[in-house]
Each structure stands twice: as structure tokens, then as C-alpha cells.
Write an enzyme that holds these catalytic residues in place. Sequence first.
Site, PDB file in Angstrom:
ATOM      1  N   CYS A   5      72.506 -93.176 -29.791  1.00 29.68           N
ATOM      2  CA  CYS A   5      73.860 -92.946 -30.311  1.00 29.68           C
ATOM      3  C   CYS A   5      74.833 -94.050 -29.955  1.00 29.68           C
ATOM      4  O   CYS A   5      75.701 -94.414 -30.757  1.00 29.68           O
ATOM      5  CB  CYS A   5      74.394 -91.610 -29.821  1.00 29.68           C
TER       6      CYS A   5
ATOM      7  N   HIS B 201      77.449 -88.959 -25.263  1.00 32.78           N
ATOM      8  CA  HIS B 201      77.229 -89.051 -26.705  1.00 32.78           C
ATOM      9  C   HIS B 201      78.386 -89.818 -27.333  1.00 32.78           C
ATOM     10  O   HIS B 201      79.550 -89.558 -27.035  1.00 32.78           O
ATOM     11  CB  HIS B 201      77.111 -87.684 -27.366  1.00 32.78           C
TER      12      HIS B 201
ATOM     13  N   ASP C  50      78.628 -89.096 -37.936  1.00 32.74           N
ATOM     14  CA  ASP C  50      77.617 -89.316 -36.895  1.00 32.74           C
ATOM     15  C   ASP C  50      76.311 -89.797 -37.516  1.00 32.74           C
ATOM     16  O   ASP C  50      75.730 -89.122 -38.363  1.00 32.74           O
ATOM     17  CB  ASP C  50      77.378 -88.021 -36.101  1.00 32.74           C
TER      18      ASP C  50
END
Length: 258
Positions: free
Chosen positions: A69, A109, A124
Amino acid sequence: MKKLHSLFHKRIGMPENETITFEKLADVLERTAQTIPFENLTIIENKTRDITRENLINKMLENNEGGLCYELNPLFYFYLIENGFNAALATGVVYNHAAQNYTKLGRTHVTILIRHEEQTYLIDTGFGSNLPLKPVPLSGETIVSYNGEFRIKKVNTEHGDYVLEMRLKHKDTNWKIGYAFDSRKSITNMQNLYEIQTIIKEHPVSSFNKNPLMTRLTEKGNITLTNTTFTQWADGMVSKETIDEAKFKELAKHHFGM
């Protein structure tokens, strides 16, 4: 067009000179999810580098690797900025469903928030196979993609002021928490991303520093490869195969180009 834009479009199979509008983001997100894998090989192989714009371009657009991420979403953030979007990077805390609590890794994250026509959306590209594939409004409206249903709930906790909830197609019957995030605090220094990488690389409870993992979406579902198993979801049907090291390398090259 700029270097990142052209290379990004070349990687995901879009015309290099195509202008991207808000309405086209869903197409870009689908292509990205099906092309650039979520994977941790640089951590497993101890080959991590500083998190910079140029290093991200080199890794994922020139060497055709994937990332986690803190790499995937910053790369997409730079792509958005280059295309004129009002974007920012934010941090979140992933929910651990096995433990029924938020992960002890804290705010590791990385996600994206954009402003469009007086509304804020979450984007995302770095949440494994749990990707919305469309901008998700912070207003609470449910968005639906071929990957499932996604919505954002306003909360007020130590983990942030919003929570991403999801109901994955063929997998979930009830809504479940993906992660909490704070819309009030944006990442302004790339050093923050390096610090997140260090935690994920070194923390004893990190799930990404134990064994290799690769996953990406497909047109019918998703595929996930570890050093011991290869799992395929297609139209709601799942198949799981036990593999050895030789098969792992073969599948990594065939399905992930690595």
C-alpha cells in the site's frame, strides 16, 4: 505528457496520451487492479529502497513489479496529481478480523483522498484484493463494482474519523470493516512512507515479512500466490492448489510477470 502518466498508461494498457477525468477513474482503477500486483517480494528478499517518486516509477512502471500500500497508493497519488486532481495521501489502521480488533501495527495503511466538485472521495489501489475499484464518497453512499459493495462510515475513534466498510462479492454476506483512516491528517513528507515501510518490514506481528505474497484482481475474481499455495476465485468459485518452490516461480512469472 509527463513521464509517469505515459508509463502508467503503458503498464495498464491505456492510450498513453488519453486525458483522465473523474468519470474515467473507475476504468483506470480496474485496469490497475488487474495489472499491478499487491506483493511483498522486496521485503522478503531484503531489497527495499527509499520511497521516492522516481524509485516508485522505476519499480512498478519500468521494472513491472508490484508493491504494498505504501508504494501502490503513492504511485497512484502522483499519477492523480499529474492529471490535475486535488489529491492527498492519508494513513489508516487495518482491521484484523481474526483477532476482532485493529492491527497492532498502527497507522501503516496508506490510502488516497481526492476532492471533486465539493465532495471528498477515498481511492485505494493498495488493499490487496479488497479494492473498491471506484472512488468512494465520504458522504456514506454505497458504491458497487464487480468486486463488491463499499461505503464509508463517519466515526470518531482513536484510529481516525472515518471507516471503510466492504461487502466483497461472493465472499461476504454482512458488511465488515476494512480499515479506519483520518481525513484530517495527510502525509506531507515521503519520509513518513519510509517509516511505514520499516514497520512493515521489521515488526514481529507484520504479516508481510514472513512469506512471499502476490495477489491481483482478474476479470472474474482474483488470484493469490504464496510460497505454498495458489488460490483462484472465478465467478464465485474457489480453487486452491498446494505448490512447491519451482511451481511458485513458474506461477509468479506466468500470472504476475515476476
